[in-house]
Motif scaffolding. Sequence first.
Motif, mmCIF file in Angstrom:
data_model
loop_
_atom_site.group_PDB
_atom_site.id
_atom_site.type_symbol
_atom_site.label_atom_id
_atom_site.label_comp_id
_atom_site.label_asym_id
_atom_site.label_seq_id
_atom_site.Cartn_x
_atom_site.Cartn_y
_atom_site.Cartn_z
ATOM 1 N N TYR A 185 -5.981 -0.307 12.126
ATOM 2 C CA TYR A 185 -6.657 0.089 13.486
ATOM 3 C C TYR A 185 -7.642 -1.227 13.638
ATOM 4 C CZ TYR A 185 -4.551 4.475 13.686
ATOM 5 O OH TYR A 185 -3.579 5.592 13.920
ATOM 6 N N VAL A 186 -7.758 -1.812 14.652
ATOM 7 C CA VAL A 186 -8.661 -3.157 14.678
ATOM 8 C C VAL A 186 -9.402 -3.003 15.940
ATOM 9 C CG1 VAL A 186 -8.477 -5.593 15.307
ATOM 10 C CG2 VAL A 186 -6.551 -4.439 13.912
ATOM 11 N N ARG A 187 -10.663 -3.068 15.956
ATOM 12 C CA ARG A 187 -11.714 -3.251 16.882
ATOM 13 C C ARG A 187 -12.435 -4.460 17.030
ATOM 14 N NH1 ARG A 187 -15.455 2.247 16.581
ATOM 15 N NH2 ARG A 187 -16.125 1.269 18.654
ATOM 16 N N TYR A 188 -12.219 -5.237 18.069
ATOM 17 C CA TYR A 188 -12.735 -6.525 18.087
ATOM 18 C C TYR A 188 -13.563 -7.005 19.120
ATOM 19 C CZ TYR A 188 -8.721 -7.442 20.867
ATOM 20 O OH TYR A 188 -7.732 -7.335 21.928
ATOM 21 N N ARG A 189 -14.350 -7.907 19.021
ATOM 22 C CA ARG A 189 -15.300 -8.181 20.121
ATOM 23 C C ARG A 189 -15.384 -9.834 19.882
ATOM 24 N NH1 ARG A 189 -20.497 -4.891 17.989
ATOM 25 N NH2 ARG A 189 -18.944 -3.269 18.138
ATOM 26 N N SER A 190 -16.177 -10.365 20.989
ATOM 27 C CA SER A 190 -16.584 -11.689 20.716
ATOM 28 C C SER A 190 -17.837 -11.891 20.075
ATOM 29 C CB SER A 190 -16.647 -12.456 21.973
ATOM 30 O OG SER A 190 -17.743 -12.009 22.900
#
Length: 465
Positions: free
Chosen positions: A156-161
């Motif tokens: 599971y991947v949660r990504y932001r800039s």
Amino acid sequence: MISPSLHPEAVKAVCVPRRRWAFGLTPRTIFLLGAGLLFVIPGFYEARFSYAMLIWDGLVLTAAFLDGLRLPRPSQLTGTRSWRSAPALGTATEIELTIENAGRVIVECRLTDDLPPALTREVADHRLRVFPRVPATLRYAVRASERGDWETGWLYVRYRSPLGLAERWARAPLSETVRVYPALRSTEEQQIFLARSRQIDLQLRQARQRGLGRDFESLRDYREGDDLRDVCWTATARRGALITRQYQSERSQPVWIVLDCGRLMRSRYVPPGGAESGQSKLDHACATAVALAQLALYSGDRVGLLAYGQNVQQRLLPGRGAAHLRQLIELLAQVRVETSEADHLRATAVLNRLQPRRSLILWVTDLAETAMRPEVIDGAVQLLRRHVLLFVAMAQPEVEAIAKVRPRNVDEMFRAAAAQEMTGRRERLLARLQEQGALTLDLHPEVLTPSVLNQYLTVKERGMV
């Protein structure tokens, strides 16, 4: 160290959205929106400050929306899970996670690897910065607690800039079946026994006895009284005189490892100052089986396996070589403890059928506390008619501790008396078995492996098989 060929294969997959609306605001955005509420206080005195709050929140939401549009789509991220070592009891296993970013923006990822409880007890989050077109990798370690085959989950991947106003949620289907192997001894620990094995082998070569056994040693002229079945007719035809074969004692012997998988091997042993839940007796027995197999194969012997409960769970005929050792380790990883009592007499009958010739048998089991003589003793007596038996009973440290405690009241007195009766009866059973020719050991799980290896080398040194 387990061979790299046993390592689980690396799994690579393209990420997919975690759900239909797989995006959201970050805590930073929520904080900035909350900061706009500060305009409410002066808004009681001047209405234009209330409009300033709306303008502020609108700007924050617009910035978060534009920041979310800049993020790469889930399909532009690729996840990979690879194993730096094979999972085994008692050792840390290193896992490598790799994220590839096909977008144009640097992303700050928060990874959650879904692993079964047998590999890790706590789900940990890992942070990783991924640059465009450059794979980013992180490593972390887990410690397996159960042998066998286990199914891993998704990544599971949660990504932001780097701006951190919006984030997306994705997941990569990295499911696979991972096999956890028995505990293995380190190379340094094994070297001691290998060195002694080499010394014993040299001594046996110097003291080998001609005429005994059935291993071919050399040719010589026929002498009166030689068995005609030993005449080598091809050499006789070449030389024009009777030539007979000369034999020596066999150096390679079959060694059978017999493991009891009944309910008595289910109990766990926790060493003083150890972890909350230790390994089961069967786990310790499997680790000893691997160590003995490595030593026996190095010594030139052939190793077989019989693991049984109510029925035979795993069976492997004696063999040699690295491929045979790998097959034995694979079978030991799949051995399971049963909830019922093991059928020892059936295992004895199967073993006598599979191995009609004399061999060395290591039998790792435990003695049931019953009024009658345990069935495993009857099975051991049957094996002694044909084989050399090394009978290993897994000791019960809890009972021994109760038997040694000085009672302070009536209840403790009865507990101590019962424990002393159990230990005394256990000692008598093993003594009677030893009187009939068996080699017996009553060991704590933590000293099981070195004691069994030393006893095996003693058997080799004395030429008892």
